[in-house]
Design an enzyme around this catalytic site. Structure first.
Site, short mmCIF file in Angstrom:
data_model
loop_
_atom_site.label_atom_id
_atom_site.label_comp_id
_atom_site.label_asym_id
_atom_site.label_seq_id
_atom_site.Cartn_x
_atom_site.Cartn_y
_atom_site.Cartn_z
N GLY A 1 14.11 -18.21 0.35
CA GLY A 1 15.10 -17.37 -0.32
C GLY A 1 15.79 -18.15 -1.41
O GLY A 1 15.73 -19.39 -1.44
N CYS B 1 10.96 -23.17 3.84
CA CYS B 1 11.80 -23.47 2.68
C CYS B 1 13.28 -23.19 3.00
O CYS B 1 13.86 -23.89 3.81
CB CYS B 1 11.30 -22.69 1.47
SG CYS B 1 11.96 -23.32 -0.07
N TYR B 2 13.87 -22.14 2.44
CA TYR B 2 15.26 -21.83 2.80
C TYR B 2 15.36 -21.65 4.31
O TYR B 2 16.36 -22.04 4.93
CB TYR B 2 15.72 -20.55 2.09
CG TYR B 2 17.14 -20.16 2.44
CD1 TYR B 2 18.22 -20.72 1.76
CD2 TYR B 2 17.40 -19.26 3.48
CE1 TYR B 2 19.52 -20.40 2.10
CE2 TYR B 2 18.70 -18.93 3.82
CZ TYR B 2 19.76 -19.50 3.13
OH TYR B 2 21.05 -19.18 3.47
N GLU C 1 2.40 -19.67 2.71
CA GLU C 1 1.82 -18.34 2.48
C GLU C 1 1.16 -18.20 1.12
O GLU C 1 0.42 -17.25 0.89
CB GLU C 1 2.90 -17.25 2.65
CG GLU C 1 4.08 -17.31 1.71
CD GLU C 1 5.15 -18.29 2.16
OE1 GLU C 1 4.86 -19.16 3.00
OE2 GLU C 1 6.28 -18.21 1.64
N SER D 1 -3.15 14.56 -2.96
CA SER D 1 -3.25 14.29 -4.39
C SER D 1 -4.68 13.97 -4.78
O SER D 1 -5.02 13.94 -5.95
CB SER D 1 -2.36 13.09 -4.74
OG SER D 1 -2.90 11.93 -4.15
N GLY D 2 -5.52 13.70 -3.77
CA GLY D 2 -6.86 13.24 -4.08
C GLY D 2 -6.93 11.72 -4.07
O GLY D 2 -8.00 11.14 -4.13
N GLY D 3 -5.77 11.07 -3.96
CA GLY D 3 -5.72 9.61 -3.88
C GLY D 3 -6.02 9.15 -2.46
O GLY D 3 -6.09 9.97 -1.53
N VAL D 4 -6.18 7.84 -2.32
CA VAL D 4 -6.58 7.30 -1.03
C VAL D 4 -5.51 7.52 0.05
O VAL D 4 -5.81 7.92 1.17
CB VAL D 4 -6.88 5.79 -1.16
CG1 VAL D 4 -7.28 5.19 0.17
CG2 VAL D 4 -7.98 5.56 -2.17
N ASP D 5 -4.25 7.29 -0.31
CA ASP D 5 -3.20 7.30 0.71
C ASP D 5 -3.03 8.68 1.35
O ASP D 5 -3.05 8.81 2.57
CB ASP D 5 -1.86 6.84 0.12
CG ASP D 5 -1.98 5.50 -0.58
OD1 ASP D 5 -2.96 4.79 -0.29
OD2 ASP D 5 -1.12 5.17 -1.40
N SER D 6 -2.85 9.70 0.52
CA SER D 6 -2.63 11.02 1.12
C SER D 6 -3.90 11.50 1.82
O SER D 6 -3.84 12.21 2.83
CB SER D 6 -2.14 12.03 0.08
OG SER D 6 -3.09 12.22 -0.94
N SER D 7 -5.07 11.09 1.33
CA SER D 7 -6.32 11.51 1.98
C SER D 7 -6.45 10.89 3.36
O SER D 7 -6.80 11.57 4.33
CB SER D 7 -7.53 11.09 1.14
OG SER D 7 -7.42 11.63 -0.14
N LYS E 1 -1.87 -1.52 1.40
CA LYS E 1 -2.92 -0.72 0.76
C LYS E 1 -4.32 -1.06 1.29
O LYS E 1 -5.10 -0.15 1.59
CB LYS E 1 -2.88 -0.96 -0.75
CG LYS E 1 -3.81 -0.09 -1.54
CD LYS E 1 -3.09 1.14 -2.00
CE LYS E 1 -3.99 2.09 -2.75
NZ LYS E 1 -3.27 3.32 -3.08
#
Ligand code: XMP
Length: 524
Positions: free
Chosen positions: A59, A86-87, A183, A234-240, A380
């Site tokens: 941070g 770190c922090y 990371e 929407s035809g996008g990956v997420d809503s599908s 994603k």
């Protein structure tokens, strides 16, 4: 918070830019984790969350300042392994009785250290299995302050020229603290360190997509009961993926609504409806509302006005169709984990609004609907993995993101039907080129924008006066930042020739070489 069916790791966020990467590294090890800002982590929270291990992120604050962020003291009494980064290392040392010296940034005399550094081993430690096989290890440092005295019970296991306590541990309590960032990519053995940590903590690595699918289905059934759900597709990956998962859980209690606003790409409406109706037999209302949208957009050229018109009409139209579904009580959304992480902001003020993004936000309250968001815990690429698990076609899962306002934001200036037609054709040729050259999966997003200028050209023996277009292709991890894709000149030349030959109405092709920032991915 989610159910505790699998072992959970808690990441306490102190505002590092790379906290999400810690979560990525852990998910890659099949470990379930959640990021929570330090302000939310109280003793009650810890009791409810029951983490099997805790990580303190880095941070920007300085622990030498009295009001700097702290986790609750109770975290040290949970009896679970803790890793401070770190922090996170500095806060652990300070709270447990060590000392941190302020560096240049926080006004002290110590040396800051930013960038690559090499850590030398001091003593053997299970956390470091696989490290130091070939001598000093490269790590990424980014700190102003540093630990100058260890807390009681801690020993040093690695040092770098400017961080005498680069790797420290209290093995009796299973507390580990490192000054660098394991990371990030620039700490090549960082993933091994996380792997050792979760093994030490006893994680079974049971966070698989198969297990997730089963749990998500059970949870959707429990939440929804015998009520109905509507989903804006929407035809996008997420809503599908969300729709297919919910359909698997509750079958025909789900109805999807797909709004064609007249701003879709070539063949897109047919592809989406065919996939959902034919492959999955999911009840689907396909609403052709292109007249309405294009009518309202007529004569509008201001980007924000265009976005607002589309956003409002979308809600109106969705509401109209959803109203036809008797007894719908839930609205399904493909919200992802990066959208729900409440990251710690040290800037104080709200961030500047660049573009008003179009989504169905505001709808649930307006319609009195409850939300079902089965992808809220996923990144994603995990959504893509879940899509594969659910049997969605690979070609669909790998599709580039497509924005809600569609081609409207790729058509700067006034939107007309002839311009949209030209844009669709040019975009189809461009994407075909990218696929033919095997580049589609290397690119985050690629599209054509039709520019609001006409230019003079010569074709055959005649003069042309047609539109210019811009090709855009970017690489990105999350759409927040992006680089333009380095096509070869051969590729660009061939694509330009094809577009000019195959698409009437375009006589000039340019390639957009702007990164984000300072540009954005879309043109509006
Ligand atoms: P920008 O242009 O802001 O885009 O750099 C970042 C990513 O977001 C997508 N985008 C949108 N997606 N509704 C969406 O669902 C929107 O209004 C919207 N605007 C931009 C864009 O395609 C890119 O992937």
């Amino acid at each position: 918070m989610t159910d505790a069916a699998h072992d959970r790791l808690l990441i306490i966020d102190f505002g590092s830019q790379v906290t999400q990467l810690i979560a990525r590294r852990l998910r890659e090890l099949n470990v379930y984790c959640e990021i929570h800002p330090y302000q939310n982590v109280t003793d009650d929270f810890l009791a409810e969350f029951t983490p099997k291990a805790v990580i303190f992120s880095g941070g920007p604050a300085s622990v030498v300042h009295a009001d700097s962020p702290r986790p609750p003291m109770g975290v040290y009494d949970l009896g679970v392994p803790i890793l401070g980064i770190c922090y996170g290392q500095q806060v652990m040392m300070q709270m447990l009785g060590g000392l941190v010296e302020g560096g240049k940034i926080s006004g002290g005399g110590g040396t800051a250290e930013f960038g690559r550094a090499y850590v030398e081993p001091q003593n053997a430690l299970p956390l470091l299995n696989g490290w130091f096989d070939k001598g000093p290890e490269q790590v990424w440092m980014s700190h102003g302050d540093h630990v100058s005295r260890l807390a009681p019970g801690f020993e040093v296991f690695g040092t770098s020229p400017n961080a005498p306590y680069a790797i420290t541990a209290n093995q009796t309590r299973n507390f580990y603290a490192v000054q660098f960032h394991p990371e990030v990519h620039h700490t090549p053995k960082g993933a091994t360190l996380y792997e050792n940590f979760v093994r030490l903590a006893g994680f079974k690595g049971d966070w698989t997509m198969g297990a997730y699918r089963e749990q998500a289905i059970a949870k959707i059934r429990e939440t929804v009961g015998d009520k109905k759900v509507i989903c804006a597709l929407s035809g996008g990956v997420d809503s599908s993926v969300a729709a297919v998962l919910i359909h698997e859980a509750i079958g025909d209690q789900l109805t999807c609504v797909f709004v064609d606003h007249g701003l879709l790409r070539q063949g897109e409406a047919d592809e989406v409806t065919a996939m959902f109706r034919d492959n999955y037999n999911i009840p689907l209302i396909a609403a052709d509302e292109s007249e309405l949208f294009l009518g309202e957009l007529d004569g509008q050229s201001d980007p924000e006005t265009k976005r607002k018109i589309i956003g409002k009409l979308f809600i109106d139209v969705f509401q109209k169709y959803a109203g036809e579904i008797d007894g719908a009580e839930f609205l399904a959304q493909g919200t992802l984990y990066p959208d729900v992480i409440e990251s710690v902001s040290f800037s104080g003020g709200p961030s500047v609004m660049i573009k008003s993004h179009h989504n169905v936000g505001g709808l649930p309250e307006k319609m009195g609907l409850k939300l079902v968001e089965p992808l809220r815990e996923l990144f994603k690429d995990e959504v893509r993995a879940l899509g594969r698990e659910l049997g969605l076609p690979a070609s669909f899962i790998g599709r580039h993101p497509f924005p809600g306002p569609g081609l409207a934001i790729r058509c700067p200036g006034e939107i007309t039907r002839p311009k949209l037609e030209i844009l669709r054709k040019a975009d189809a040729v461009y994407i075909d080129q990218i696929r033919k050259h095997g580049l589609y999966d290397e690119i985050w997003q690629a599209f054509v924008a039709i520019l609001p200028v006409r230019t003079v050209g010569v074709m055959g023996d005649g003069r042309t006066y047609d539109f210019a277009c811009a090709l855009r292709a970017v690489t990105s991890v999350d759409g927040m930042t992006a680089d333009y894709y380095p096509f070869t000149h051969d590729f660009l030349g061939e694509t330009s020739t094809r577009i000019i030959n195959e698409v009437p109405g375009i006589n000039r092709v340019t390639y957009d070489i702007t990164s984000k920032p300072p540009g954005t991915i879309e043109w509006e």
